[in-house]
Design an enzyme around this catalytic site. Structure first.
Site, PDB file in Angstrom:
ATOM      1  CE  LYS A  69      -0.288  -0.023   5.052  1.00  0.00           C
ATOM      2  NZ  LYS A  69      -1.142   0.006   6.227  1.00  0.00           N
ATOM      3  NE  ARG A  96      -6.701   1.675  11.343  1.00  0.00           N
ATOM      4  CZ  ARG A  96      -5.436   1.842  10.953  1.00  0.00           C
ATOM      5  NH1 ARG A  96      -4.877   3.044  10.987  1.00  0.00           N
ATOM      6  NH2 ARG A  96      -4.717   0.836  10.506  1.00  0.00           N
ATOM      7  CE1 TYR A 113       4.577  30.395   5.427  1.00  0.00           C
ATOM      8  CE2 TYR A 113       5.126  28.079   5.043  1.00  0.00           C
ATOM      9  CZ  TYR A 113       4.825  29.358   4.558  1.00  0.00           C
ATOM     10  OH  TYR A 113       4.795  29.567   3.215  1.00  0.00           O
TER      11      TYR A 113
END
Length: 276
Positions: free
Chosen positions: A41, A142, A272
Site C-alpha cells: 500500500k 478502525r 512558519y
C-alpha cells in the site's frame, strides 16, 4: 537535460533478504512457518508498488500482496500481477468496484453484513464466488466487526452460497510498544481474536482458515502470536526497533546534495509560525 539534485535507489535483493530474515525469525521463535502477506500500500511505502510487486512475484517471495483500497488492487492487476491480492480497507457498496474484485479474484476484508450481502447478490449474478477475509476489531478502533458482535457473526452463515470465507484477521494497535499495559492490551487482542475465530469457524462449519493478526510490530515483539499468516509491512522494507535482532536493513538509499547553508544569529525565528 537532467536537473535533479538527488537519486533514490531501491535494492530489491535487500527486500528479498529482509523477508527471508523475517520468515526465519518467526520460525525460530515459535516453530511455525506462516504464509507472508507483503503490504504494498501507499506505493509500497514509497518504494514503488509495481516494481516491488513484480519482483516479489517473479522470485516467489511472498504468498499475498496487501493494499489499502481498490485503486491499488486495480493498478496491480492491470500491470499483470497475478499474486493473490487482499484489500485491507473497507470498500464501498459500489457495484462496479465489487464486480471488478470478483472478476479478477481480488480478496476483500469485510467489516459489515451490508457489504457481504451486496457481494453475495453480485456474486450470484456473476456465477462466481466473492473471496473474503472477516475483519475483527479487537481494539484498533478502525475497520472490522466488533469482537462481541455475535448477531453479525451468526448472520455470516447465511451467505455461504457465493461467499468464500477464506480468512480472518485483526490489526494490532500497540504491538510495537514495550509498555507493560500495551503488552497486556496486545495479548487481550489475541484472546479476543481467538474467541471470535472459534465461534466463526463453528458457525461456518469450517476447520481451517487463513488467520492473520501480526503487523510489523507483532512480528518483532510478539512472534509467538503469528497464527498462519503474517503481514510485515514497514519491517519488510527494513525498519524496526528490532532490526538488528531480526536481521533486516533498509532497502532504500537517498543521495542528495546541500543547496544552501546559512548561519543564523541566536534566537532567530525559522519557518512558519516562528515555532523554532
Amino acid at each position: 537535460m537532467d536537473f535533479s539534485t538527488g537519486t533514490c535507489l531501491v535494492d530489491l535483493n535487500k527486500l528479498r533478504s529482509n523477508i527471508q530474515s523475517i520468515r526465519t525469525y518467526v520460525s525460530s521463535q515459535n516453530g511455525s512457518k506462516p504464509q507472508i502477506l507483503l503490504p504494498v500500500k501507499s506505493n509500497a511505502y514509497g518504494h514503488g508498488m509495481i516494481p516491488v510487486a513484480r519482483f516479489a512475484e517473479q522470485v516467489q517471495l511472498v504468498d499475498y500482496l496487501g493494499v489499502a483500497h481498490l485503486l491499488e488492487a486495480y493498478e496491480l492487476r492491470e500491470a499483470g500481477i497475478q499474486l493473490p491480492i487482499l484489500i485491507m480497507g473497507q470498500l464501498s457498496l459500489d457495484t462496479d468496484g465489487l464486480e471488478y474484485c470478483i472478476q479478477h479474484d481480488i480478496e476483500l476484508c469485510v467489516s459489515s453484513i451490508e457489504l457481504i450481502s451486496k457481494l453475495d447478490i453480485i456474486a450470484q449474478a456473476m456465477g462466481k464466488p466473492a473471496i473474503v477475509h472477516v475483519d475483527i476489531d479487537t481494539g484498533m478502533g478502525r475497520t472490522g466487526f466488533l469482537y462481541d458482535d455475535i448477531n453479525s457473526f451468526t448472520r455470516l452463515k447465511d451467505f455461504q452460497n457465493k461467499i468464500q470465507y477464506k480468512g480472518m484477521m485483526t490489526h494490532f494497535s500497540v504491538a510495537d510498544s514495550p509498555k507493560e499495559e500495551d503488552i497486556q492490551f496486545t495479548q487481550n487482542q489475541v484472546e479476543r481474536f481467538e474467541k471470535c475465530k472459534s465461534e466463526i469457524l463453528q458457525l461456518l462449519n469450517q476447520s481451517c482458515i487463513l488467520t492473520h493478526v501480526s503487523n510489523s510490530g507483532g512480528v518483532a515483539f510478539h512472534p509467538g502470536m503469528s497464527f498462519n499468516m503474517i503481514r510485515p509491512g514497514i519491517a519488510s522494507y527494513g525498519y524496526s526497533e528490532k532490526a538488528h535482532e531480526i536481521g533486516i536493513v533498509p532497502i532504500m538509499e537517498v543521495h542528495s546534495e546541500n543547496t544552501l547553508k546559512k548561519k543564523f544569529p541566536p534566537h532567530s525565528p525559522i519557518g512558519y509560525g516562528r515555532t523554532y
